[in-house]
Design an enzyme around this catalytic site. Structure first.
Site, PDB file in Angstrom:
ATOM      1  N   GLU A  31      68.399   5.527  64.694  1.00 38.08           N
ATOM      2  CA  GLU A  31      68.963   6.744  65.301  1.00 38.08           C
ATOM      3  C   GLU A  31      69.501   7.673  64.234  1.00 38.08           C
ATOM      4  OE1 GLU A  31      68.081   7.896  68.346  1.00 38.08           O
ATOM      5  OE2 GLU A  31      68.844   5.981  69.083  1.00 38.08           O
ATOM      6  N   THR A  33      67.820   9.103  62.110  1.00 42.87           N
ATOM      7  CA  THR A  33      67.087   8.864  60.854  1.00 42.87           C
ATOM      8  C   THR A  33      65.903   9.810  60.721  1.00 42.87           C
ATOM      9  OG1 THR A  33      65.756   7.205  61.969  1.00 42.87           O
ATOM     10  CG2 THR A  33      67.663   6.406  60.747  1.00 42.87           C
ATOM     11  N   GLY A 119      68.832  16.030  80.013  1.00 43.94           N
ATOM     12  CA  GLY A 119      70.043  15.972  79.199  1.00 43.94           C
ATOM     13  C   GLY A 119      70.693  14.606  79.169  1.00 43.94           C
ATOM     14  N   ALA A 120      69.923  13.548  79.421  1.00 43.91           N
ATOM     15  CA  ALA A 120      70.475  12.190  79.452  1.00 43.91           C
ATOM     16  C   ALA A 120      70.170  11.424  78.173  1.00 43.91           C
ATOM     17  CB  ALA A 120      69.938  11.426  80.658  1.00 43.91           C
ATOM     18  N   GLY A 121      69.664  12.119  77.152  1.00 43.85           N
ATOM     19  CA  GLY A 121      69.305  11.425  75.912  1.00 43.85           C
ATOM     20  C   GLY A 121      67.993  10.683  76.030  1.00 43.85           C
ATOM     21  N   SER A 124      63.983  14.514  77.969  1.00 48.11           N
ATOM     22  CA  SER A 124      63.288  15.365  78.938  1.00 48.11           C
ATOM     23  C   SER A 124      62.716  16.603  78.257  1.00 48.11           C
ATOM     24  CB  SER A 124      64.248  15.791  80.057  1.00 48.11           C
ATOM     25  OG  SER A 124      65.233  16.692  79.581  1.00 48.11           O
ATOM     26  N   GLU A 162      60.853  23.503  69.893  1.00 52.01           N
ATOM     27  CA  GLU A 162      62.245  23.089  70.125  1.00 52.01           C
ATOM     28  C   GLU A 162      63.169  23.624  69.027  1.00 52.01           C
ATOM     29  OE1 GLU A 162      62.687  19.490  72.053  1.00 52.01           O
ATOM     30  OE2 GLU A 162      64.834  19.303  71.651  1.00 52.01           O
ATOM     31  N   ASP A 174      61.075  12.545  69.139  1.00 54.84           N
ATOM     32  CA  ASP A 174      60.844  12.609  70.584  1.00 54.84           C
ATOM     33  C   ASP A 174      59.415  13.030  70.912  1.00 54.84           C
ATOM     34  OD1 ASP A 174      63.501  12.070  70.524  1.00 54.84           O
ATOM     35  OD2 ASP A 174      64.144  14.018  71.307  1.00 54.84           O
ATOM     36  N   TYR A 226      75.327  18.016  66.329  1.00 57.60           N
ATOM     37  CA  TYR A 226      74.076  17.496  65.798  1.00 57.60           C
ATOM     38  C   TYR A 226      73.742  18.186  64.474  1.00 57.60           C
ATOM     39  CZ  TYR A 226      69.205  15.875  65.997  1.00 57.60           C
ATOM     40  OH  TYR A 226      68.002  15.297  65.723  1.00 57.60           O
TER      41      TYR A 226
HETATM   42  P1  ADP Z   1      67.126  15.470  76.653  1.00 57.07           P
HETATM   43  O1  ADP Z   1      65.891  15.880  75.934  1.00 57.07           O
HETATM   44  O2  ADP Z   1      67.737  14.250  76.098  1.00 57.07           O
HETATM   45  O3  ADP Z   1      66.926  15.354  78.138  1.00 57.07           O
HETATM   46  P2  ADP Z   1      67.951  18.061  75.729  1.00 57.07           P
HETATM   47  O4  ADP Z   1      69.264  18.751  75.692  1.00 57.07           O
HETATM   48  O5  ADP Z   1      67.192  17.920  74.470  1.00 57.07           O
HETATM   49  O6  ADP Z   1      68.198  16.633  76.430  1.00 57.07           O
HETATM   50  O7  ADP Z   1      66.984  18.802  76.742  1.00 57.07           O
HETATM   51  C1  ADP Z   1      67.399  19.096  78.060  1.00 57.07           C
HETATM   52  C2  ADP Z   1      66.968  20.524  78.383  1.00 57.07           C
HETATM   53  O8  ADP Z   1      65.533  20.605  78.448  1.00 57.07           O
HETATM   54  C3  ADP Z   1      67.428  20.991  79.739  1.00 57.07           C
HETATM   55  O9  ADP Z   1      68.742  21.514  79.677  1.00 57.07           O
HETATM   56  C4  ADP Z   1      66.409  22.078  80.065  1.00 57.07           C
HETATM   57  O10 ADP Z   1      66.709  23.270  79.373  1.00 57.07           O
HETATM   58  C5  ADP Z   1      65.137  21.516  79.461  1.00 57.07           C
HETATM   59  N1  ADP Z   1      64.336  20.755  80.442  1.00 57.07           N
HETATM   60  C6  ADP Z   1      63.925  19.475  80.344  1.00 57.07           C
HETATM   61  N2  ADP Z   1      63.195  19.109  81.426  1.00 57.07           N
HETATM   62  C7  ADP Z   1      63.136  20.188  82.224  1.00 57.07           C
HETATM   63  C8  ADP Z   1      62.533  20.462  83.495  1.00 57.07           C
HETATM   64  N3  ADP Z   1      61.849  19.524  84.164  1.00 57.07           N
HETATM   65  N4  ADP Z   1      62.707  21.695  84.008  1.00 57.07           N
HETATM   66  C9  ADP Z   1      63.396  22.656  83.367  1.00 57.07           C
HETATM   67  N5  ADP Z   1      63.981  22.450  82.176  1.00 57.07           N
HETATM   68  C10 ADP Z   1      63.867  21.249  81.604  1.00 57.07           C
HETATM   69 MG    MG Z   2      65.759  16.545  73.957  1.00 60.48          MG
END
Ligand code: ADP
Ligand code: MG
Length: 385
Positions: A31, A33, A119-121, A124, A162, A174, A226
């Site tokens: 992590e 890294t 946003g759960a790590g 997404s 990103e 990721d 970060y």
């Molecule tokens: P993680 O990648 O761990 O979930 P991030 O903060 O890197 O957390 O990314 C989350 C962000 O990505 C959300 O706040 C949103 O802006 C965007 N996102 C991810 N999936 C979706 C989705 N299905 N629809 C709209 N936005 C999304």
């Molecule tokens: Mg992310």
């Protein structure tokens, strides 16, 4: 449940040309890294983000996200650093980055649904980028899904989206996980040269499960913490006269620490160097079938992230401690930290107890109920229909 294709028809008035999807990920170990040219070891999750999509013959991107509950329209000519703002950056940014890389990409209509919690790590953001990137690759005949090399190139475009458009200074783990992980394997990722290796990861054969806890504690990678860690690593590398902290060998760590100018830089460096060594040890232990050792390495990683790198939080620490108290072989936070998710390596027979212990720990502190689920190593971004 309404599918992405059905929603696409409702929103845009015609069926999509196809449907693509990409997985979220958990990083087993390694992590913070990736941006140090180090090693990481993610698996793809069974939870995926789905993109139904069609091409357009102009430069307009129209994108609907069920999770966001809105439809955005973006002129591809207007995409750049910080534009558009918000979640549209993760979608428009991919098309922009592909164009920057010389590919002929036009507008698209896209509808997004996701099983990956936002946003759960659990990444997404990369699942979204890579689902859209996979759709663009097929719809515009870019051939970026055909080989691991081509997938690596698509991953780099998604990273640029990103970093440069969404403005989140994440490393490349990721996107590589979403595009290169395979079912039944973890992906050993060398972030210095981009090379990858598949490492068999079959917990069921060992009578174990991987329990993920989404702590629901707020997590945001663009709130400055970060970037502050990244900057500290760059400063330490500069003081040591190396290109990245990857160049510091574990047996040279003490000498390197003695040369650094502050306690903060020493602790950040110690985490990165020992964490890279723990990834190597984890791969060896997995290959030798020594899952007890993998558990110990998870726990050591968590302590290092909590104490030296200071990216854990009360919820992550509680989830880790509760799982360990209920029989886990080891547990750790995963992802960028400051909230997000943890993983625990748990004997199948103790999984229910471990989950109950985590829930009880959160309940006792009056925290939002966590989401707990077990995951297996799943497949990469692909066309579904
Ligand atoms: P993680 O990648 O761990 O979930 P991030 O903060 O890197 O957390 O990314 C989350 C962000 O990505 C959300 O706040 C949103 O802006 C965007 N996102 C991810 N999936 C979706 C989705 N299905 N629809 C709209 N936005 C999304
Ligand atoms: Mg992310």
């Amino acid at each position: 449940m309404t599918t992405a294709a059905e929603t696409h028809r409702d929103v845009f008035g015609s069926a999509p040309a196809g449907v693509w999807s990409a997985p979220g990920r958990v990083n087993l170990i390694g992590e913070h890294t990736d941006y140090n040219g180090g090693l990481a070891l993610p698996i793809a999750l069974p939870q995926r983000t789905v993109a139904a999509a069609s091409t357009r013959d102009d430069d307009l991107l129209r994108v609907h996200s069920v999770a966001a509950g809105e439809t955005l329209e973006v002129d591809l000519g207007s995409v750049g650093a910080g534009s558009p703002e918000g979640w549209g950056a993760y979608v428009a940014g991919v098309l922009w980055a592909l164009r920057e890389d010389g590919f002929a990409v036009r507008g698209m209509d896209v509808t997004v649904t996701s099983e990956v919690p936002l946003g759960a790590g659990l990444s997404s953001s990369a699942a979204l980028e890579c689902a859209v990137g996979a759709a663009a690759s097929d719809l515009f005949d870019l051939g970026l899904l055909g080989s691991d090399d081509a997938r690596g190139r698509l991953a780099r475009a998604c990273v640029r989206a990103e970093n440069e458009v969404a403005g989140a200074a994440t490393g490349g783990m990721d996107q590589s996980a979403a595009l290169l992980c395979r079912t039944g394997s973890a992906l050993l990722l060398d972030c210095r040269d981009g090379s990858t290796e598949q490492v068999p990861f079959d917990l069921a054969a060992a009578g174990l499960v991987l329990l993920v806890t989404d702590t629901r504690a707020s997590h945001s990678l663009n709130d400055g913490q970060y970037e502050a860690r990244r900057r500290a690593c760059e400063a330490a590398a500069e003081e040591l006269g190396v290109g990245s902290l990857r160049e510091v060998a574990p047996d040279g760590l003490d000498a390197a620490l003695a040369r650094l100018s502050s306690d903060e830089l020493r602790r950040r460096t110690r985490h990165v160097v020992t964490e890279i060594a723990r990834v190597r040890s984890t791969v060896e232990a997995l290959r030798a079938g020594d899952l007890d050792e993998v558990g110990r390495l998870f726990t050591a990683s968590h302590a290092s992230l909590r104490d030296d790198y200071e990216v854990s939080c009360a919820e992550l620490d509680a989830a880790v401690e509760a799982a360990e108290g209920a029989g886990a072989l080891g547990a750790r936070m995963t992802g960028g930290g400051f909230g997000g998710s943890s993983i625990a390596l748990v004997p199948e027979g103790s999984a229910a107890d471990a989950e109950a212990a985590v829930r009880a720990a959160f309940g006792a502190r009056g925290w939002t109920e966590p989401a707990c689920f077990t995951v297996t190593a799943s497949g990469p971004a692909a066309r579904d229909t």
